[in-house]
Design a protein around this motif. Structure first.
Motif, short mmCIF file in Angstrom:
data_model
loop_
_atom_site.label_atom_id
_atom_site.label_comp_id
_atom_site.label_asym_id
_atom_site.label_seq_id
_atom_site.Cartn_x
_atom_site.Cartn_y
_atom_site.Cartn_z
N THR A 89 14.10 0.01 -11.95
CA THR A 89 15.12 -0.71 -11.18
C THR A 89 14.62 -1.14 -9.80
O THR A 89 15.32 -1.87 -9.10
CB THR A 89 16.37 0.16 -11.00
OG1 THR A 89 16.01 1.33 -10.23
CG2 THR A 89 16.96 0.57 -12.34
N GLU A 90 13.45 -0.63 -9.42
CA GLU A 90 12.85 -0.89 -8.11
C GLU A 90 13.78 -0.45 -6.99
O GLU A 90 13.93 -1.13 -5.98
CB GLU A 90 12.43 -2.35 -7.98
CG GLU A 90 11.40 -2.77 -9.00
CD GLU A 90 10.95 -4.21 -8.87
OE1 GLU A 90 11.21 -4.85 -7.83
OE2 GLU A 90 10.33 -4.70 -9.82
N ALA A 91 14.38 0.72 -7.18
CA ALA A 91 15.33 1.23 -6.19
C ALA A 91 15.07 2.71 -5.91
O ALA A 91 14.63 3.46 -6.79
CB ALA A 91 16.76 1.05 -6.71
N VAL A 92 15.38 3.11 -4.68
CA VAL A 92 15.35 4.52 -4.32
C VAL A 92 16.62 5.15 -4.87
O VAL A 92 17.73 4.70 -4.56
CB VAL A 92 15.25 4.70 -2.79
CG1 VAL A 92 15.38 6.16 -2.41
CG2 VAL A 92 13.96 4.09 -2.26
N VAL A 93 16.49 6.17 -5.72
CA VAL A 93 17.65 6.78 -6.37
C VAL A 93 18.04 8.12 -5.74
O VAL A 93 19.13 8.63 -6.00
CB VAL A 93 17.43 6.95 -7.88
CG1 VAL A 93 17.31 5.58 -8.56
CG2 VAL A 93 16.23 7.81 -8.19
N ALA A 94 17.15 8.68 -4.92
CA ALA A 94 17.47 9.92 -4.20
C ALA A 94 16.53 10.04 -3.01
O ALA A 94 15.43 9.49 -3.01
CB ALA A 94 17.31 11.13 -5.11
N THR A 95 17.01 10.74 -1.98
CA THR A 95 16.20 10.99 -0.79
C THR A 95 16.29 12.47 -0.47
O THR A 95 17.37 13.06 -0.51
CB THR A 95 16.72 10.17 0.40
OG1 THR A 95 16.68 8.78 0.06
CG2 THR A 95 15.87 10.39 1.63
N VAL A 96 15.14 13.05 -0.17
CA VAL A 96 15.08 14.46 0.20
C VAL A 96 14.51 14.54 1.61
O VAL A 96 13.53 13.87 1.93
CB VAL A 96 14.16 15.24 -0.77
CG1 VAL A 96 14.07 16.71 -0.37
CG2 VAL A 96 14.66 15.11 -2.21
N THR A 97 15.14 15.36 2.46
CA THR A 97 14.64 15.58 3.81
C THR A 97 13.90 16.90 3.83
O THR A 97 14.44 17.93 3.47
CB THR A 97 15.78 15.59 4.83
OG1 THR A 97 16.47 14.34 4.76
CG2 THR A 97 15.26 15.80 6.25
N THR A 98 12.63 16.85 4.26
CA THR A 98 11.82 18.06 4.33
C THR A 98 12.00 18.73 5.68
O THR A 98 12.54 18.13 6.61
CB THR A 98 10.33 17.74 4.10
OG1 THR A 98 9.89 16.84 5.12
CG2 THR A 98 10.12 17.09 2.73
N ASN A 99 11.56 19.97 5.77
CA ASN A 99 11.71 20.72 7.01
C ASN A 99 10.68 20.33 8.06
O ASN A 99 10.92 20.45 9.25
CB ASN A 99 11.61 22.22 6.73
CG ASN A 99 12.78 22.67 5.86
OD1 ASN A 99 13.93 22.33 6.12
ND2 ASN A 99 12.48 23.40 4.81
N THR A 100 9.52 19.87 7.62
CA THR A 100 8.47 19.42 8.53
C THR A 100 7.88 18.13 7.96
O THR A 100 8.04 17.85 6.77
CB THR A 100 7.36 20.48 8.66
OG1 THR A 100 6.86 20.79 7.36
CG2 THR A 100 7.86 21.75 9.32
N PRO A 101 7.18 17.35 8.78
CA PRO A 101 6.58 16.12 8.24
C PRO A 101 5.67 16.42 7.06
O PRO A 101 4.87 17.35 7.11
CB PRO A 101 5.78 15.56 9.43
CG PRO A 101 6.49 16.11 10.63
CD PRO A 101 6.96 17.48 10.21
N SER A 102 5.81 15.66 6.00
CA SER A 102 5.04 15.92 4.79
C SER A 102 3.90 14.92 4.64
O SER A 102 3.89 13.87 5.25
CB SER A 102 5.96 15.86 3.58
OG SER A 102 6.52 14.59 3.46
#
Length: 191
Positions: A146-159
């Motif tokens: 679909t060329e779409a972002v389907v979920a976003t996860v925020t990490t605790n530190t820059p990954s």
């Protein structure tokens, strides 16, 4: 197995090396040009005899035939502020990431078919989705169909560049040395 080489004594290497894993011997070295024998190596699809090799010193990707060891083509994304940061295949397309954009490249025609405003630091493929790290604390679960972002996860530190082990996505997180693990089904951090 194909291996790209880092600089040797500050001098850019010019080859990628093919290793026979049954006896650990070098069976071929392919000349890919000054400073290009480093970074990402990738065979895009099962049964395909092409190796896509990212250049270190520019934004070109050499397409090498793994049977004849010949360079078949050079894929060059449009001019971008920074060079390629990562590239992965979804089986049909090659996704090329830069600091500001994500390019979709048809694996057969090698033509760029779409450009998305998604910054990419690193990517990994889990068999269904491409996981994209940016230059901060956001990891995107990207659906290439679909060329779409389907979920976003925020990490605790820059990954950094994500890795997939068959079950979960692992994220080395910068200078802290910490590794975070994401459940690919829940899109949540497990540790």
């Amino acid at each position: 197995m194909w291996i790209g080489h880092a600089d040797v004594g500050g001098t850019p290497t010019t080859t990628v090396t093919k290793i026979d894993t049954t006896n650990d011997s070098i069976v071929a070295k392919v000349e890919v040009g000054a400073g290009n024998g480093y970074m990402c190596l990738h065979i895009p699809t099962t049964g395909n005899t092409e190796l896509w090799q990212r250049a270190k010193t520019d934004s070109n990707i050499k397409v090498v035939d793994t049977v004849t060891n010949a360079i078949l083509d050079i894929v060059t994304p449009p001019a971008v502020p920074l060079s390629i940061t990562s590239f992965k295949s979804d089986g049909d397309n090659i996704w090329i990431g830069t600091a500001t954009q994500l390019f979709k490249v048809d694996a057969v025609s090698r033509a760029i078919t779409n450009t998305l405003a998604i910054p990419v630091y690193g990517m990994c493929w889990d068999g269904s989705y491409i996981w994209i790290s940016d230059f901060g604390t956001t990891i995107k679960k990207f659906d290439p169909r679909t060329e779409a972002v389907v979920a976003t996860v925020t990490t605790n530190t820059p990954s950094r560049k994500p890795h997939f082990n068959g079950r979960n996505v692992f994220l080395p997180c910068g200078p802290s040395g910490k590794v975070e693990m994401i459940d690919v089904n829940l899109a949540t951090i497990l540790n």
